[in-house]
Every structure is written in C-alpha cells, then in structure tokens.
Design a protein around this motif. Structure first.
Motif, mmCIF file in Angstrom:
data_model
loop_
_atom_site.group_PDB
_atom_site.id
_atom_site.type_symbol
_atom_site.label_atom_id
_atom_site.label_comp_id
_atom_site.label_asym_id
_atom_site.label_seq_id
_atom_site.Cartn_x
_atom_site.Cartn_y
_atom_site.Cartn_z
ATOM 1 N N ILE A 54 -5.074 -3.681 -33.033
ATOM 2 C CA ILE A 54 -3.912 -3.363 -33.867
ATOM 3 C C ILE A 54 -3.363 -1.981 -33.526
ATOM 4 C CG2 ILE A 54 -3.198 -2.870 -36.244
ATOM 5 C CD1 ILE A 54 -5.150 -5.062 -37.140
ATOM 6 N N CYS A 55 -4.248 -0.995 -33.331
ATOM 7 C CA CYS A 55 -3.795 0.354 -32.983
ATOM 8 C C CYS A 55 -3.060 0.364 -31.650
ATOM 9 C CB CYS A 55 -4.993 1.305 -32.933
ATOM 10 S SG CYS A 55 -5.722 1.664 -34.543
ATOM 11 N N LEU A 56 -3.626 -0.339 -30.640
ATOM 12 C CA LEU A 56 -2.959 -0.407 -29.341
ATOM 13 C C LEU A 56 -1.631 -1.139 -29.440
ATOM 14 C CD1 LEU A 56 -6.027 -1.183 -27.015
ATOM 15 C CD2 LEU A 56 -4.817 0.985 -27.287
ATOM 16 N N SER A 57 -1.586 -2.190 -30.261
ATOM 17 C CA SER A 57 -0.331 -2.928 -30.426
ATOM 18 C C SER A 57 0.732 -2.063 -31.092
ATOM 19 C CB SER A 57 -0.576 -4.191 -31.260
ATOM 20 O OG SER A 57 -1.522 -5.033 -30.632
ATOM 21 N N VAL A 58 0.320 -1.327 -32.113
ATOM 22 C CA VAL A 58 1.275 -0.436 -32.785
ATOM 23 C C VAL A 58 1.757 0.651 -31.844
ATOM 24 C CG1 VAL A 58 1.509 1.262 -34.636
ATOM 25 C CG2 VAL A 58 0.369 -0.900 -35.086
ATOM 26 N N ALA A 59 0.830 1.219 -31.046
ATOM 27 C CA ALA A 59 1.226 2.254 -30.090
ATOM 28 C C ALA A 59 2.202 1.691 -29.050
ATOM 29 C CB ALA A 59 -0.016 2.821 -29.400
ATOM 30 N N ALA A 60 1.926 0.495 -28.535
ATOM 31 C CA ALA A 60 2.831 -0.125 -27.562
ATOM 32 C C ALA A 60 4.193 -0.419 -28.186
ATOM 33 C CB ALA A 60 2.197 -1.409 -27.024
ATOM 34 N N LEU A 61 4.191 -0.881 -29.418
ATOM 35 C CA LEU A 61 5.455 -1.162 -30.108
ATOM 36 C C LEU A 61 6.260 0.113 -30.308
ATOM 37 C CD1 LEU A 61 7.195 -3.297 -31.513
ATOM 38 C CD2 LEU A 61 5.933 -2.828 -33.623
ATOM 39 N N GLN A 62 5.580 1.202 -30.649
ATOM 40 C CA GLN A 62 6.285 2.471 -30.824
ATOM 41 C C GLN A 62 6.886 2.944 -29.503
ATOM 42 O OE1 GLN A 62 3.255 4.963 -32.552
ATOM 43 N NE2 GLN A 62 3.864 4.456 -34.673
ATOM 44 N N LEU A 63 6.117 2.833 -28.404
ATOM 45 C CA LEU A 63 6.645 3.234 -27.090
ATOM 46 C C LEU A 63 7.858 2.390 -26.707
ATOM 47 C CD1 LEU A 63 3.329 3.783 -25.077
ATOM 48 C CD2 LEU A 63 4.959 5.526 -25.847
ATOM 49 N N TRP A 64 7.752 1.079 -26.969
ATOM 50 C CA TRP A 64 8.885 0.193 -26.654
ATOM 51 C C TRP A 64 10.109 0.545 -27.482
ATOM 52 C CZ3 TRP A 64 11.385 -3.323 -29.855
ATOM 53 C CH2 TRP A 64 12.317 -4.157 -29.220
ATOM 54 N N HIS A 65 9.872 0.853 -28.769
ATOM 55 C CA HIS A 65 10.983 1.206 -29.652
ATOM 56 C C HIS A 65 11.627 2.515 -29.211
ATOM 57 C CE1 HIS A 65 13.345 1.550 -33.292
ATOM 58 N NE2 HIS A 65 12.867 2.807 -33.446
ATOM 59 N N LEU A 66 10.815 3.528 -28.864
ATOM 60 C CA LEU A 66 11.367 4.803 -28.415
ATOM 61 C C LEU A 66 12.122 4.652 -27.098
ATOM 62 C CD1 LEU A 66 8.384 7.211 -29.251
ATOM 63 C CD2 LEU A 66 10.624 7.110 -30.381
ATOM 64 N N LYS A 67 11.577 3.844 -26.189
ATOM 65 C CA LYS A 67 12.250 3.632 -24.907
ATOM 66 C C LYS A 67 13.593 2.944 -25.114
ATOM 67 C CE LYS A 67 11.603 1.532 -20.351
ATOM 68 N NZ LYS A 67 10.690 0.749 -19.491
ATOM 69 N N SER A 68 13.607 1.934 -26.003
ATOM 70 C CA SER A 68 14.867 1.242 -26.296
ATOM 71 C C SER A 68 15.879 2.192 -26.937
ATOM 72 C CB SER A 68 14.610 0.046 -27.218
ATOM 73 O OG SER A 68 13.726 -0.857 -26.603
ATOM 74 N N PHE A 69 15.385 3.049 -27.838
ATOM 75 C CA PHE A 69 16.269 4.002 -28.512
ATOM 76 C C PHE A 69 16.896 4.976 -27.511
ATOM 77 C CE2 PHE A 69 16.753 8.177 -30.523
ATOM 78 C CZ PHE A 69 17.685 7.874 -31.504
ATOM 79 N N PHE A 70 16.063 5.529 -26.631
ATOM 80 C CA PHE A 70 16.585 6.485 -25.635
ATOM 81 C C PHE A 70 17.536 5.816 -24.649
ATOM 82 C CE2 PHE A 70 12.534 9.060 -26.426
ATOM 83 C CZ PHE A 70 13.196 9.933 -27.301
#
Length: 216
Positions: A194-210
């Motif tokens: 779950i922690c790795l999934s949340v971290a990956a989701l956050q990275l994906w969200h930040l990359k999409s935002f930028f």
C-alpha cells in the motif's frame, strides 16, 4: 541443555508446591442477611474435594434462631450443581471433580428485619489435602512405609498430570505465536504494498500536474 535444566526446574517447583502447600481454604467470614457471598477454588479434573461449613453461635451453649440459617450451593465451572443445602446451620460436601477450573461455593442468608450479620466457618480441601490418610492407614492396616508410598504415588500422579497440562499450554502458546507472526508478516507485506502504491500514485500525479503546467 538449557531446556532440560528449565524442565527440571519446573518439575522441582511443582513437587515442592504439591508437597508443601496443599490446596486448603479455611476461613471465617461475615455474611449479611439478604446478601450472597461466593468463594472459588481451582480444582483439577478427577481431584477429590471436601468441604464443611457452620454458623458460629454468638453465645456458646445457646441454640441459633430458626432464621439464622444459610443456603449453600456448590457449582462447577460449567454451572453444574455438586452440592445444594437450604437453610442449614452446618453441613458438608464431598465429590470428585468432573471438570477442571474454578468451582464456586455460594452462601446466601434470608433477609431479616432488622438486618443481622452471620459469622461462618468454612473449610475447603482439594487434591491431596482432601484425603484423610489416617483413615486410609487404619482401614487397610498398612505400615507407615506403604502409607508414604501411597502419598508419593498420588504426588507423582499429580505432577504427571501437571506436566501434561504445561505441555499442552506450551503447544497452545507456540501455535498462537506462529499464528501471530504469520498475521504480522501478512500485515507488513500488505502495508508495504500500500505504501509503495501510494508513493507511485503520488509520483504519477505530480508528473501529470507538472506536464499540464508545462514545467517539464
């Protein structure tokens, strides 16, 4: 080697406990009329137990009032009745325990006006303490050595049963520890996922935002 020493220590403690401190409950307590008082005793299965109770006379030599009586009930850990006596001045009970656990002796006195307090002498013996060895010796006309051997045999039997109980408890604790470790390992694994999934989701969200902001 440590396990052998540990086991020997347990056996020594059990033998000393059985030979020096038999299970005997002797007491005097006060019981208010209209109230109930219960006393428990831990008894092993197939162990013999005897008990006797009597109301203490306030003035020696004078009979008690017909209202100064107690009702006594002895029950097993599963609620089975082993003794019941209603409105008695004194009494006794004896039985062989069919269940292991805390047996309960409850005393109840009928309500009076004005209220009174009854003093009750109660003695409860279980196991080796419940056996009257003097009667055994007299009945069988045995010598002292044979009597001591009978006592020793009963002590060894109780030690043997106690060792089986300890072994069963140890196996139960080991099973519980293994089960707990397995559950903790599963919980840790899913927590990590779950922690790795949340971290990956956050990275994906930040990359999409930028990317939307054309910053990268």
């Amino acid at each position: 080697m440590w396990r052998s020493i540990h086991t020997a220590s347990i056996i020594t403690i059990i033998i000393l406990t059985l030979t020096s401190t038999p299970s005997v409950t002797a007491m005097r307590f006060d019981l208010e009329t209209g109230a109930t008082k219960c006393i428990t005793e831990d008894i092993k299965i197939n162990a013999m137990t005897v008990g006797k109770y009597s109301i203490v006379k306030p003035v020696e030599g004078f009979p008690l009032s017909e209202y100064d009586r107690v009702t006594v009930r002895v029950t097993s850990p599963f609620g089975n009745n082993y003794h019941y006596a209603e409105r008695k001045e004194s009494g006794s009970f004896a039985f062989t325990a069919g269940e292991a656990g805390d047996y309960m002796a409850c005393f109840w006195a009928a309500k009076q006006t004005p209220e009174k307090s009854l003093s009750i002498d109660f003695e409860w013996k279980a196991g080796l303490a419940a056996k009257d060895w003097s009667k055994v010796a007299k009945k069988g006309q045995v010598e002292m050595m044979e009597l001591e051997l009978k006592k020793l045999y009963d002590s060894v039997t109780m030690v043997h049963e106690e060792m089986f109980n300890l072994r069963a408890r140890e196996e139960m604790m080991q099973h519980l520890i293994r089960s707990t470790n397995a559950k903790m390992a599963t919980f840790s694994f899913f927590s990590l996922v779950i922690c790795l999934s949340v971290a990956a989701l956050q990275l994906w969200h930040l990359k999409s935002f930028f990317q939307r902001k054309k910053l990268i």
